[in-house]
Design a protein around this motif. Sequence first.
Motif, PDB file in Angstrom:
ATOM      1  N   GLU A  65      28.476  34.278  40.499  1.00 30.12           N
ATOM      2  CA  GLU A  65      29.128  33.945  41.763  1.00 30.12           C
ATOM      3  C   GLU A  65      30.320  32.949  41.003  1.00 30.12           C
ATOM      4  OE1 GLU A  65      25.604  33.328  45.130  1.00 30.12           O
ATOM      5  OE2 GLU A  65      26.276  31.628  44.100  1.00 30.12           O
ATOM      6  N   ALA A  66      29.823  32.213  40.123  1.00 35.30           N
ATOM      7  CA  ALA A  66      30.727  31.152  39.624  1.00 35.30           C
ATOM      8  C   ALA A  66      31.870  31.919  38.859  1.00 35.30           C
ATOM      9  CB  ALA A  66      30.021  30.170  38.504  1.00 35.30           C
ATOM     10  N   LEU A  67      31.498  33.025  38.152  1.00 39.90           N
ATOM     11  CA  LEU A  67      32.561  33.613  37.333  1.00 39.90           C
ATOM     12  C   LEU A  67      33.345  34.533  38.333  1.00 39.90           C
ATOM     13  CD1 LEU A  67      30.429  35.152  34.398  1.00 39.90           C
ATOM     14  CD2 LEU A  67      32.177  33.687  34.189  1.00 39.90           C
ATOM     15  N   GLU A  68      32.765  35.070  39.386  1.00 41.59           N
ATOM     16  CA  GLU A  68      33.587  35.651  40.491  1.00 41.59           C
ATOM     17  C   GLU A  68      34.818  34.512  40.971  1.00 41.59           C
ATOM     18  OE1 GLU A  68      31.413  37.597  43.686  1.00 41.59           O
ATOM     19  OE2 GLU A  68      30.584  38.749  42.197  1.00 41.59           O
ATOM     20  N   ARG A  69      34.240  33.633  41.358  1.00 39.33           N
ATOM     21  CA  ARG A  69      35.182  32.370  41.681  1.00 39.33           C
ATOM     22  C   ARG A  69      36.072  31.996  40.722  1.00 39.33           C
ATOM     23  NH1 ARG A  69      37.948  30.386  44.979  1.00 39.33           N
ATOM     24  NH2 ARG A  69      38.292  28.119  45.019  1.00 39.33           N
ATOM     25  N   ALA A  70      35.689  31.905  39.506  1.00 39.86           N
ATOM     26  CA  ALA A  70      36.728  31.822  38.442  1.00 39.86           C
ATOM     27  C   ALA A  70      37.636  32.643  38.380  1.00 39.86           C
ATOM     28  CB  ALA A  70      35.884  31.725  37.161  1.00 39.86           C
ATOM     29  N   ARG A  71      37.463  33.845  38.374  1.00 37.04           N
ATOM     30  CA  ARG A  71      38.457  35.008  38.477  1.00 37.04           C
ATOM     31  C   ARG A  71      39.498  34.822  39.545  1.00 37.04           C
ATOM     32  NH1 ARG A  71      40.139  37.435  34.854  1.00 37.04           N
ATOM     33  NH2 ARG A  71      42.079  36.686  35.877  1.00 37.04           N
ATOM     34  N   GLN A  72      38.824  34.467  40.944  1.00 36.45           N
ATOM     35  CA  GLN A  72      39.834  34.270  41.944  1.00 36.45           C
ATOM     36  C   GLN A  72      40.808  33.267  41.661  1.00 36.45           C
ATOM     37  OE1 GLN A  72      37.167  33.448  45.336  1.00 36.45           O
ATOM     38  NE2 GLN A  72      36.474  35.467  45.353  1.00 36.45           N
ATOM     39  N   VAL A  73      40.303  32.066  41.058  1.00 36.13           N
ATOM     40  CA  VAL A  73      41.103  30.928  40.895  1.00 36.13           C
ATOM     41  C   VAL A  73      42.170  31.141  39.804  1.00 36.13           C
ATOM     42  CG1 VAL A  73      41.233  28.417  40.365  1.00 36.13           C
ATOM     43  CG2 VAL A  73      39.219  29.426  41.374  1.00 36.13           C
ATOM     44  N   LEU A  74      41.726  31.893  38.707  1.00 35.70           N
ATOM     45  CA  LEU A  74      42.578  32.186  37.703  1.00 35.70           C
ATOM     46  C   LEU A  74      43.804  33.367  38.172  1.00 35.70           C
ATOM     47  CD1 LEU A  74      40.284  32.685  34.589  1.00 35.70           C
ATOM     48  CD2 LEU A  74      42.146  31.058  34.824  1.00 35.70           C
ATOM     49  N   ASN A  75      43.269  34.155  39.108  1.00 32.85           N
ATOM     50  CA  ASN A  75      44.434  35.094  39.858  1.00 32.85           C
ATOM     51  C   ASN A  75      45.423  34.089  40.598  1.00 32.85           C
ATOM     52  OD1 ASN A  75      43.130  37.203  38.668  1.00 32.85           O
ATOM     53  ND2 ASN A  75      42.073  37.614  40.519  1.00 32.85           N
ATOM     54  N   ARG A  76      44.931  33.145  41.296  1.00 32.49           N
ATOM     55  CA  ARG A  76      45.850  32.262  42.016  1.00 32.49           C
ATOM     56  C   ARG A  76      46.622  31.470  41.214  1.00 32.49           C
ATOM     57  NH1 ARG A  76      49.182  30.183  43.708  1.00 32.49           N
ATOM     58  NH2 ARG A  76      49.464  28.787  45.299  1.00 32.49           N
ATOM     59  N   VAL A  77      46.492  30.953  40.120  1.00 33.51           N
ATOM     60  CA  VAL A  77      47.292  30.381  39.074  1.00 33.51           C
ATOM     61  C   VAL A  77      48.256  31.238  38.342  1.00 33.51           C
ATOM     62  CG1 VAL A  77      45.858  28.229  39.013  1.00 33.51           C
ATOM     63  CG2 VAL A  77      45.574  30.090  37.320  1.00 33.51           C
ATOM     64  N   GLY A  78      48.160  32.605  38.722  1.00 34.43           N
ATOM     65  CA  GLY A  78      49.040  33.442  38.047  1.00 34.43           C
ATOM     66  C   GLY A  78      48.518  34.256  36.780  1.00 34.43           C
ATOM     67  N   LEU A  79      47.094  34.101  36.442  1.00 31.66           N
ATOM     68  CA  LEU A  79      46.713  34.843  35.289  1.00 31.66           C
ATOM     69  C   LEU A  79      45.863  35.944  35.638  1.00 31.66           C
ATOM     70  CD1 LEU A  79      45.306  31.599  33.123  1.00 31.66           C
ATOM     71  CD2 LEU A  79      47.446  32.834  32.825  1.00 31.66           C
ATOM     72  N   ASP A  80      46.461  37.076  35.798  1.00 32.22           N
ATOM     73  CA  ASP A  80      46.159  38.315  36.250  1.00 32.22           C
ATOM     74  C   ASP A  80      44.903  38.890  35.564  1.00 32.22           C
ATOM     75  OD1 ASP A  80      47.118  40.739  34.725  1.00 32.22           O
ATOM     76  OD2 ASP A  80      48.737  39.043  35.032  1.00 32.22           O
ATOM     77  N   GLU A  81      43.913  39.744  36.222  1.00 32.59           N
ATOM     78  CA  GLU A  81      42.717  40.352  35.659  1.00 32.59           C
ATOM     79  C   GLU A  81      43.102  41.093  34.393  1.00 32.59           C
ATOM     80  OE1 GLU A  81      40.598  41.275  38.986  1.00 32.59           O
ATOM     81  OE2 GLU A  81      38.828  41.698  37.706  1.00 32.59           O
ATOM     82  N   GLU A  82      44.204  41.874  34.804  1.00 33.22           N
ATOM     83  CA  GLU A  82      44.605  42.778  33.637  1.00 33.22           C
ATOM     84  C   GLU A  82      44.862  42.290  32.275  1.00 33.22           C
ATOM     85  OE1 GLU A  82      45.704  47.015  33.862  1.00 33.22           O
ATOM     86  OE2 GLU A  82      44.426  45.793  34.620  1.00 33.22           O
ATOM     87  N   ARG A  83      45.646  41.376  32.285  1.00 37.49           N
ATOM     88  CA  ARG A  83      45.941  40.818  30.955  1.00 37.49           C
ATOM     89  C   ARG A  83      45.295  39.552  30.665  1.00 37.49           C
ATOM     90  NH1 ARG A  83      51.555  38.909  30.165  1.00 37.49           N
ATOM     91  NH2 ARG A  83      51.437  38.346  32.228  1.00 37.49           N
TER      92      ARG A  83
END
Lengths: 276, 537, 315
Positions: free
Chosen positions: B122-140
């Motif tokens: 769950e924490a890693l999922e949340r981390a993913r969302q937050v990183l997406n939010r600050v502009g670090l997309d999943e792809e790169r």
Amino acid sequence: MTRSQRWNWSLVIGLALVSVFAIGALISLFWTPHDVTAINIASRLKLPGQGYVLGTDHYGRDMLSMIMAGAQTSIAVAILAVGIGMALGVPLGLAAAAGRGWLDELIMRGNDLAFAFPALVIAILITAVFGASAVNAIIAIGIFNIPVFARLTRGAALSLWTRDFILAARVAGKGKVRISAEHILPNIANLLIVQGTIQFSLGILAEAGLSYVGLGAQPPTPSWGRMLADSQTLVGLAPHLALVPGLAIILTVLGLNLLGDGLRDLLDPKLRAVRS
Amino acid sequence: MSVLQVENLCLEVPGKQILSGVGFEIAAGEILAVTGESGSGKSMTALAVMRLLPNAVRKTGGRILLEGQDLGSLSEAEMCRVRGGRIGMIFQEPMTALNPVQTIGDQVAEAVRIHSGASRREALERARQVLNRVGLDEERFPLSRYPHELSGGQRQRVVIALAIAERPALLIADEPTTALDVTTQAQILDLLKGLVEEFGMGLLIVTHDLAVVSEFSDRLVVMREGEVVEAGPTQEVLRQQRHEYTRALFKASGHQAHLPPVAGEHAGKPLLAVRDVFCSYALPRKTPFSMRRYFDAVKGVSFSIRAGERIGLVGESGCGKSTLTRAILGLEAIRGGTIAIDGKVPETARGRVQVVFQDPYGSFNPRHKVARLITEPFHILDRQPTAGERRDRIAEALEAVGLPLDSADRYIHEFSGGQRQRLAIARALILKPELIVLDEAVSALDVSVRAKILDLLADLSGRFNLAYLFISHDLSVVRSITDRVLVMKSGEIVEEGDTQTVLATPSHPYTRSLLEAAPKLPDFTQLRETANVSESL
Amino acid sequence: MISYLTKRLASLVLSLFVASAVIFLVIEVIPGDPAAYMLGMNARPDTIAALRTELGLDGSVFERYVGWVTGMLQGDFGVSYTYRTPVATMVADRLWISLPLALYALFLTVVIAFPAGIFAASRRGQAGDYGVIGATQIGIAIPNFWFAMILILVFAINMRWFSAGGFPGWENGFLQGLKALTLPAVALALPQAAILTRVMRSSLIDVLGEDFMRTARAKGLSTQQAIFRHGLRNALIPVLTIIGLQFAFLLAGGIIIEQVFALPGLGRLVFQSISQRDLVVVESVVMLLVFAVIMTNFLVDLAYALVDPRLRVRA
């Protein structure tokens, strides 16, 4: 900050301990309470206090005299070994840092190789071919010290070479040798002094170890390590034979290490100015 | 209710008061800027709120209330739940703010896990969302990236992600963009602004940069030597400048030096000619058997400087300006092209070109006295000056940079940063060179000190008919003290021209983006003049 | 990662090559005629000649070196002149004492030093820290062979918990063997543990000052949590270097400690060989020790790559 207001206890105690043994060694050059080599079976294995300050060994030799004379051997061997290490290691380290590139690579690979030969192994090699002697101990410990100083010097020098005041010196047209001598060396001198006292103490320990296994000073040269080797079979009977030279080694090494710490504290403001 | 109230905060280190009676509050959704020069205590204030002060610092008075709750009354364990939960914090140096041996995913997820008790997944999922939010997309930027694989701006985004992962009520940002390039700075400030609006959190930003303050913050606290000198809505404080210190700070931030016209008998004679210069670094081999590859730091740069001319060289970090500087000084081999100083290669023209570096603390050997330090360039001379000549030259150089004569017998640690930079200039002047290279020479200085050094440079250029190459990452500094400016990007000079023209009407898109990204001080001069007129009526 | 590995591997091979050349040079070239040296002053010329043939000394220096190295690669270390047995088997027997002793001591060193170092670093400047520092000061100053003698005096002669020396052999039970190695291992480990404690402490203190530790605290970790989750792994890099060096020390230092406890390990073999001028054995034992040290360094380099992801890309 607050520490410097108080006494630098490390320095005081360290200096006191080292002075005691250094003075003892100096006096033994001219005078010892008893003849170090005089065998007197009548007064053998006397405990400390029974007419002899530190007692006598199984040949009736005075322990105090032997400790004083042994200090001479220990200090001489350790100082010369540190001297060899510094005399060769520091220029190598300076050259590696100044030269960079292949010279650096060559010196550092040589360094790694030297680290693969512990002092004892070097001593074994030398002794196997040339026989045991105090000189071999000096060479073995000295060779062991070279990479220690080379690595320390190179590391500190490399970080100095990136500093702007070195660039300024280069803009002033100064060459690498001159910059190393004028700017790098004075700024790492404190570091070398502190490491020097530490290697000095390691040298005392190593000399004792080598003499103990018979690879160092040979009879009749008095040596703390050999005193311990002689005491081995008698330790149950007369523990002071092991305790006295053991404590001499411990107190000397402790004194040197405290001295090193104290010097570090004393010199630190300047060291810090260089680092930050 | 305000998110944060600081009341009468006092801090001291043994023997010295570092904060006295500091107070302010922040409302939800509000951005409060705390500004001041070094030693003003602005960072200490931020750390005091987090209760992460260095060991030597003691709180001697005052209260800090988070949403009405006195943080001083909490146990350390309770405070741990506040940190990262209800208050997030971002620091100045993104390059070192992340654990180098842990992936960014784990580091952000950890912030989630310790507060919410979420499972690792769950924490890693949340981390993913937050990183997406600050502009670090999943792809790169997969979670498995390590910090060393990211740039400074990207790392700062990760730090922001772990600070906001738990949607804190208050975010503290201590000089969050000082270590970043202007274009990155603009993006990070945008991101922060967006987050404040979205989450409705309060933001306490500590910054020395008045331009950032004026563009970014709602309210402003000006500090000096541990005290609040002025506070209020940002635009109001900046417009009215009621306090003398605010006025001085504002003036120094937008300081314009008066550049005397180029003069002297040789004026206009070509001095430095850089033609098609290439510099490159060897890259580490991928395998021991592959070909060695090179990175071109400078790619075919050409420009020239005439006697007495003042040139600016502007570019962001990594653009190759430092490499080029070192090549001009003859410290770096060039791989192609030519550098000529009055027709000679740099190595043989030493003495005619001197340098001033950025860091006033690292520019001098701490073991030598000033007299020896500033006369080091004499080494170049074929004939060493006599003791008398030497004394005269030292006196002359010290006088030129405005330092007393007795400075010569002192050690460098007795001088402040600004004074050291003056000494660096004295050292550069001592051989009476024709060109001085100033490598970010004012970047490490406080604004008020910087203003004085800029004035000094302008003055010296007139007095000694001195040409200089002023290297900076900051276009606004270059504005007032150069005749011509070169803009450098990725090893190439993309634009060159008269300074005022380039800054007013940039032709290259990169120059435009630099100018747009740079925060600007509001221009109140007109307003104040009208105010004066109305007062006099 | 591949690049890092190949580079380390190349340096391993090169080090072994140069080290073997140095040893060969000292033992077989510098003395002039090793056979004459081994037999002493009064040997008859024909005996010397016979030994020369036996040792294969008739070839050129280069041929002999190549022969020696290729022999070792096939497990042939030559034949001991005094014992008339293959050196390989003699060394192998002794190694079964010396190597476990060094590993045992290394284990004790780490088990003592890690907690002590972490304890001291996390209480920097407090009484506990000064206590640990004081203890390490004394620990470093104690010569291990003297400490061994004191251990014998106390635990073997007075308390009779352990035997004063000798080795029962592994075939009489693992625990019996371990017990016989306990006092020697403690004697070896304690001074090294003092050194490692200090390294661990200062390395951790350095890391505690890093920016990312402040980030960890700002996340809401307590000081202890921050140390264990972020501090330790970063502090490990200099510690690994020292552990690598210490293993070399323990292996070599074991040679001295074996003398104190009369253990039939490499130490006794090498000293007997020196006094009997059995150069073949000395050469092999020294090569083996150096091989162990170089190998340890290689393993430490691999451990770096595991600990520090930055090394996996950087060459």
